[in-house]
Design a protein around this motif. Structure first.
Motif, PDB file in Angstrom:
ATOM      1  N   GLN A  65     -63.786 -27.997 -84.704  1.00 13.53           N
ATOM      2  CA  GLN A  65     -64.164 -29.402 -84.747  1.00 13.53           C
ATOM      3  C   GLN A  65     -65.145 -29.689 -85.881  1.00 13.53           C
ATOM      4  N   VAL A  66     -65.996 -28.726 -86.210  1.00 15.33           N
ATOM      5  CA  VAL A  66     -66.870 -28.883 -87.377  1.00 15.33           C
ATOM      6  C   VAL A  66     -66.025 -29.058 -88.630  1.00 15.33           C
ATOM      7  N   LEU A  67     -65.019 -28.203 -88.777  1.00 13.62           N
ATOM      8  CA  LEU A  67     -64.122 -28.304 -89.929  1.00 13.62           C
ATOM      9  C   LEU A  67     -63.396 -29.650 -89.947  1.00 13.62           C
ATOM     10  N   ALA A  68     -63.025 -30.145 -88.774  1.00 13.85           N
ATOM     11  CA  ALA A  68     -62.330 -31.436 -88.698  1.00 13.85           C
ATOM     12  C   ALA A  68     -63.238 -32.577 -89.141  1.00 13.85           C
ATOM     13  N   VAL A  69     -64.503 -32.519 -88.744  1.00  6.94           N
ATOM     14  CA  VAL A  69     -65.471 -33.541 -89.179  1.00  6.94           C
ATOM     15  C   VAL A  69     -65.635 -33.505 -90.692  1.00  6.94           C
ATOM     16  N   LEU A  70     -65.765 -32.304 -91.222  1.00  6.47           N
ATOM     17  CA  LEU A  70     -65.915 -32.173 -92.669  1.00  6.47           C
ATOM     18  C   LEU A  70     -64.685 -32.712 -93.400  1.00  6.47           C
ATOM     19  N   ALA A  71     -63.519 -32.471 -92.856  1.00  9.96           N
ATOM     20  CA  ALA A  71     -62.290 -32.956 -93.488  1.00  9.96           C
ATOM     21  C   ALA A  71     -62.250 -34.479 -93.522  1.00  9.96           C
ATOM     22  N   VAL A  72     -62.640 -35.108 -92.422  1.00 12.94           N
ATOM     23  CA  VAL A  72     -62.669 -36.570 -92.374  1.00 12.94           C
ATOM     24  C   VAL A  72     -63.658 -37.117 -93.400  1.00 12.94           C
ATOM     25  N   CYS A  73     -64.832 -36.543 -93.423  1.00 13.00           N
ATOM     26  CA  CYS A  73     -65.873 -37.034 -94.344  1.00 13.00           C
ATOM     27  C   CYS A  73     -65.474 -36.793 -95.797  1.00 13.00           C
ATOM     28  N   ARG A  74     -64.830 -35.674 -96.045  1.00  9.87           N
ATOM     29  CA  ARG A  74     -64.367 -35.396 -97.419  1.00  9.87           C
ATOM     30  C   ARG A  74     -63.301 -36.413 -97.824  1.00  9.87           C
TER      31      ARG A  74
END
Length: 497
Positions: A65-74
């Protein structure tokens, strides 16, 4: 600390809705906060003089989920401010107005504790003290012990390279972490360090620790555990003036003694703490030193005797030695409660964090006393004397005109003095936004460019905790123009860009 008004949001309702909806698509229900009543608690860290309500708060529950948040923000080009428990004191976790706060609070599991290898693998939201509590049945503990250890998390400790009262003998976070698992802004998982005695390649672990959330998001940490000493005792030594006490610190180290803890408190700090904690401190002393010895019973007896002799020769007027574990903990309780105790004598306080060579303790303490007169504000000095990490508490009332500004100027001058005697502007609290201008005093343009190069290697899109810790050359040029001393501008030749 009383604060200046919270900064107004700079994003549109449409932008907030789009970001929140994108995050809700990748996170469980209740893990995305966008309503003002939900996001306002995240508007600052322990440096509450500066506040900014975040656009959105994300609360991932695992690494994926951390990676998913980073992907959205990127994808949406949204700045990200990582946050642990929010106990930091430099504004490092203060939100960006149009950004996302990524809280690691829900990653709070102790993954594995291995008593044989004396290691623990923990998620970043695990409290510092919780590691020692879990290790206690095995006769082990985690050595770094910030004053906020009951609440602060290991992820935040890694971000700030936290220390504590026992850092002189046992080291800072960087000396007690073996490996970190990191989610990068580009969506990769990397591991820095190793559980082995060494790791191949560049030592990026020590680069990452203390990077204040600017290089990646910690998802897992492997820490060293150390055996709990069989015995520990504390000396409380009283001195008639702070200069003599400061010199005594140097004498202890010069004698070849490395205490488990070596802390100093001046009379102002002693008198604000003693009614609060009733630690048994000498309130008539101009300063006290707390010197701890730990180890086997014979080792402790020998070190206590040696330290007593050195302190007496260095001018201690009175010496008391703890005779029980309860008394030892009581002696330390006063030191660890110095910050909250400041509220008993002042509406607000500004906690500084600079580090100096031990030999300059007396000189810097004398300088701080002169600054008290210059700025018309009191300062309670309480700090890790053994490794020269100062924590002056500047006492002020933000409701009085200009007192916050005077406190900030007072603090900046303390840090400039630290640099002038060969020290640095921070020991364990980090730079954040609090000391970003003081970075211009300490570092030259080429050094700042090197810092930005490291930042760029980890975060090429500059979304992780932007505008923190490293000042731009333009900022330093402007700062120099505001601080003319004797006709000389710091970094006067810097280009303005």
């Amino acid at each position: 600390m009383t604060s200046v008004p919270t900064a107004a949001p700079s994003y549109s309702a449409e932008r907030q809705h789009a970001v929140a909806q994108a995050l809700r698509a990748v996170l469980p229900a209740g893990c995305v906060l966008a309503a003002l009543e939900d996001t306002k608690p995240y508007e600052c860290d322990g440096l509450s003089a500066y506040r900014q309500v975040p656009m959105v708060v994300a609360l991932p529950q695992d690494e994926a989920q951390v990676l998913a948040v980073l992907a959205v923000c990127r994808e949406l080009a949204v700045p990200i401010v990582p946050r642990g428990a929010g106990t930091g004191l430099s504004g490092g976790a203060m939100p960006i107005a149009d950004g996302v706060v990524l809280s690691t609070a829900k990653l709070n599991r102790i993954v594995r504790l291995d008593a044989t290898s004396r290691t623990a693998v923990v998620q970043p939201g695990v409290r510092n003290l919780a590691i020692s509590e879990a290790a206690a049945p095995y006769g082990l503990y985690y050595a770094p012990d910030p004053s906020s250890q009951i609440a602060c998390t290991i992820g935040g400790n890694v971000a700030e390279n936290s220390g504590g009262v026992h850092c002189l003998k046992y080291g800072l976070t960087v000396h007690n972490v073996l490996r970190v698992r990191v989610a990068t802004i580009e969506g990769d998982i990397i591991e820095l360090g190793s559980e082995a005695p060494d790791a191949p390649g560049l030592d990026l672990l020590s680069v990452f620790i203390g990077s204040e959330g600017m290089l990646g998001i910690v998802t897992e940490v492997t820490v060293k555990l150390v055996p709990k000493p069989a015995c520990a005792r504390v000396i409380m030594a009283s001195f008639g003036d702070v200069v003599t006490a400061g010199n005594a610190v140097a004498h202890v180290i010069a004698a070849g003694i490395i205490p488990a803890g070596l802390e100093m408190m001046d009379q102002t700090s002693v008198r604000m703490v003693e009614p609060f904690v009733k630690a048994g401190y000498d309130q008539d002393a101009a300063a006290i030193l707390l010197c701890e010895a730990d180890g086997t019973f014979d080792e402790v007896e020998d070190e206590i005797a040696r330290m007593t002799a050195v302190l007496q020769a260095a001018g201690a007027g009175a010496i008391a030695v703890s005779t029980s574990e309860a008394e030892r903990l009581r002696f330390w309780s006063g030191r660890k409660n110095a910050f909250p105790a400041a509220g008993r004598i002042s509406p607000d306080y500004y906690c500084m964090d600079g580090t100096i060579p031990r030999k300059n303790l007396a000189q810097v303490l004398t300088g701080i006393a002169q600054m008290e007169v210059k700025y018309g504000l009191r300062c309670a000095n309480v700090f890790h004397a053994g490794d020269g990490n100062l924590h002056p508490l500047i006492l002020f009332d933000a409701n009085q005109p200009d007192e916050l500004q005077r406190a900030e100027a007072f603090g900046a001058e303390i840090l400039a003095l630290c640099v002038a005697v060969g020290g640095t502007i921070t020991g364990e609290h980090g730079v954040g936004i609090e000391k970003i201008d003081s970075m211009c005093v300490q570092f030259q343009p080429a050094e700042l460019a090197a810092f930005f190069a490291v930042k760029g290697a980890f975060d090429p899109v500059a979304l992780l905790n932007p505008d923190k810790a490293i000042p731009t050359l333009h900022r330093c040029a402007e700062f120099g123009r505001m601080r003319v001393t004797g006709g000389v501008l710091p970094h006067a030749g810097l280009p303005r860009f």
